[in-house]
Scaffold this active site. Structure first.
Site, PDB file in Angstrom:
ATOM      1  CD  GLU A  76       1.246  -1.500   8.963  1.00 42.00           C
ATOM      2  OE1 GLU A  76       2.361  -1.057   9.312  1.00 42.00           O
ATOM      3  OE2 GLU A  76       1.109  -2.510   8.258  1.00 42.00           O
ATOM      4  CG  HIS A 145      -1.861 -12.726   8.155  1.00 42.15           C
ATOM      5  ND1 HIS A 145      -0.574 -13.012   8.529  1.00 42.15           N
ATOM      6  CD2 HIS A 145      -1.757 -11.877   7.107  1.00 42.15           C
ATOM      7  CE1 HIS A 145       0.270 -12.374   7.728  1.00 42.15           C
ATOM      8  NE2 HIS A 145      -0.425 -11.673   6.861  1.00 42.15           N
TER       9      HIS A 145
END
Lengths: 340, 326
Positions: A76, A145
């Site tokens: 990322e 999440h």
């Protein structure tokens, strides 16, 4: 397109209505962006062969090829930073991060580079980058999440934060974000991808400056965004039955906040409830309440209420997750409390 | 192509004199913030930057005066930035750690260790996607190789064969922590090679050796071979920053490295082969000192950014978001 897009509060499309979904609207926006500007490319984990973690980019690899629909390793920080560098070098990257929870791995690049480079360089390096990511709970995905951390990003000057809650915004926000000279973070709520509805066939760019009144009302202003808009509208309907007319404001852009629309509505209704899926402590909801009291204190008939997520890491079990999130009933109850 | 040794010497001297002056000015309170001096490492910046063209990009760290000067950023604008003046290369918003010059594709000092690597990857990606033959040179230290960004970026650069020149300035210390305490394997070039990049160690005190290595590396990178990693073995003669009492290094160790001062080393070689006399060196030095002195005078006389401009450049002037911070 920039000035034109900015000049209208929402798309002025007049074409025939077509059935679509939030996911398809997002994909159509991506397809249009890739078609119209050679500098645009999409980059992120599983955006290509897999078709996007949430199938938003399905088919785009086949249409535009691996250079422009670029699968990345699970890195990322590197691929968000690469988006920043490529933007500086003249490209118009769209970086997809699977969820806002994962974006913590790229926080340094977003906060210390994307948001700061223009100022730190004395105006020399604008970063025209769009970062898309999923946010929010409601799918039993538990604590890594499901969080709504867009409020953290809204704390940071130098970036624009937008959250499409409608099909029209899912279709129209990307084009305007791409024409912005500075970084834009676009938060797609995970529970909205399957949202169905109709959209004008020629729907296009929408402005990223103004909040929208999604439902007019006279007795209380309900302020929401993203995944909370639909249930806030539902709460407004329920309040009708209670004899309370609720106006619903969709923030749309979380930074910069459209104070004029928020405060304008509260001045008319004299009561407000902020619905925010983020935690309440040190939050976007706190910021909105602060602005209301700064700008409309003497117009208020009651303290401003907040409905936020419970201050827990999001649990898995369905009843626990539901209990952690703002629900229609809790929004209704908060609105009724403002009546005293 | 390699550079003329005399030019390398001139660049190194400019960096040295500039920084010595910065240290004085810091002690006198005219420069504030953090000040990280590059003294001892000049051969790296001089040798590498001499091989770059104007279309190439450079990303640096918080110890960046040398890279900026070697890249050709005018020393007047650098010194003015040290003074925090609007005439500075970042209009007084960056200071010593955040020098930028778009016209020289100098994309800044990054003060988060490893934070410049992803940015540099993107510059290289942008060049590649636009079909230009440009190269991006990214400077970082041995400390950055312990950051996850190094792993992510080198893996991606190899995977995508990006035109990235990775210049690891191994000065043996991550701030005050020695390389033996920060890396399980201290063979940094070997580690880079394990990712599939061409990598080799270079004597970072020898400007000519650095320059030759950079010339070969830049050729390879520009030719499309993918990233090249140079481990430039060097040493900073001064402490980490002006705040650092330097308790963690042995005096003997510093003295040994000072014996290999890159400026002395090159000057001695040029004297030995007859291409430099003491008078020549004195002349170059006097010229450099005069330039630095003029830059200091100009910086001191430079104007300050009015505080009304405080929030300018948070968003672009053309952005509707700019109003929100005014």
């Amino acid at each position: 397109m920039t000035a034109k897009a900015r000049s209208k509060a929402t798309s002025s499309a007049k074409g025939p209505l077509v059935e679509t979904t939030y996911r398809d609207a997002l994909r159509e926006a991506l397809r249009e962006a890739l078609r119209e500007d050679d500098r645009v490319f999409l980059m992120g984990e599983d955006v290509g062969s897999y078709g996007g973690c949430f199938a938003v980019s399905l088919g785009l690899l086949e249409e535009f090829g691996p250079e422009r629909v670029r699968d990345t390793p699970l890195s990322e920080s590197a691929f968000v930073g690469a988006g920043i560098g490529a933007a500086i070098q003249g490209m118009r990257p769209i970086v997809e991060v699977m969820t806002v929870n994962f974006s913590m791995l790229a926080l340094d690049q977003i906060v210390n580079n994307a948001a700061a480079l223009l100022h730190m360089s004395g105006g020399q390096y604008p970063v025209p980058l769009v970062i898309r990511m999923t946010t929010g709970a409601g799918r039993q995905l538990a604590a890594q999440h499901s969080h709504s951390l867009e409020g953290w990003y809204a704390h940071v000057p130098g970036i624009r934060i937008v959250a499409p809650a409608t099909l029209e915004d899912a279709r129209g926000m990307l084009a305007t974000a791409l024409s912005d000279p500075d970084p834009v973070l676009l938060f797609e709520h995970g529970s909205l991808y399957t949202m169905k509805g109709t959209l004008r066939a020629d729907a296009g760019a929408v402005d990223l400056d103004r909040a929208a009144v999604r439902r007019p009302g006279t007795d209380v202003t309900l302020i929401a965004y993203g995944g909370m808009l639909a249930r806030t509208l539902e709460a407004a309907e329920a309040l009708d039955a209670e004899g309370m007319s609720a106006e619903v404001v969709d923030l749309r852009t979380l930074r910069p906040l459209d104070d004029a629309t928020i405060v304008g509505s509260v001045r008319n209704t004299h009561r407000a409830v902020v619905v925010d899926e983020g935690w309440r402590s040190g939050s976007l909801s706190a910021e909105i309440v602060a602005r209301i009291q700064e700008q409309a204190f003497y117009d208020l008939d009651a303290p401003v209420e907040r409905v936020c997520s419970a201050e827990v890491p999001m649990p898995y079990a369905h009843q626990l997750e539901a209990a952690a999130l703002p629900q229609v009933a809790s929004i209704v109850a908060a609105a009724l409390r403002t009546k005293g | 192509m390699t550079a003329e040794p005399l030019d390398l010497l001139r660049t190194m001297l400019l960096i040295r004199r500039f920084e010595e002056r910065c240290a004085e000015l810091y002690s006198g309170g005219q420069i504030r913030g953090f000040l990280h001096l590059y003294v001892g490492e000049e051969a790296v910046a001089a040798g590498v930057c001499a091989e770059l063209t104007e279309d190439d990009s450079v990303v640096s760290t918080y110890r960046e005066h040398g890279h900026a000067l070697a890249r050709g950023v005018p020393l007047e604008s650098l010194m003015a930035e040290m003074f925090g003046k609007v005439t500075g290369c970042s209009r007084g918003r960056g200071g010593s750690m955040h020098l930028f010059d778009r016209s020289r594709r100098f994309v800044g000092g990054n003060a988060v260790v490893g934070g410049g690597l992803p940015l540099a990857l993107g510059l290289a990606l942008g060049d590649r996607m636009q079909g230009t033959p440009a190269v991006t040179a990214c400077f970082f230290g041995d400390g950055a190789m312990a950051e996850g960004e190094f792993h992510e970026v080198l893996n991606l650069a190899v995977l995508w064969r990006l035109p990235l020149l990775l210049c690891c300035e191994n000065n043996l210390y991550a701030m005050g922590t020695s390389i033996a305490k920060e890396h399980g394997s201290t063979e940094l070039a070997l580690r880079a090679a394990s990712y599939g990049a061409t990598a080799w160690p270079v004597d970072g005190m020898d400007a000519v050796a650095v320059n030759r290595a950079a010339a070969r590396a830049v050729d390879e990178v520009r030719g499309g071979a993918g990233p090249v990693f140079l481990e430039l073995r060097t040493y900073r003669f001064r402490a980490h920053s002006m705040y650092d009492p330097d308790r963690y290094r042995a005096k003997d160790e510093i003295a040994d490295w000072r014996d290999r001062d890159p400026i002395e080393l090159l000057a001695a070689r040029l004297r030995a082969d007859g291409s430099l006399t003491d008078a020549d060196l004195a002349e170059i030095d006097a010229e450099v000192v005069a330039r630095v002195t003029a830059a200091v005078e100009a910086a001191a006389a430079g104007e300050e950014e009015p505080v009304e401009e405080l929030t300018r450049f948070v968003y672009s002037d053309t952005s509707t978001a700019a109003r929100s911070v005014r």
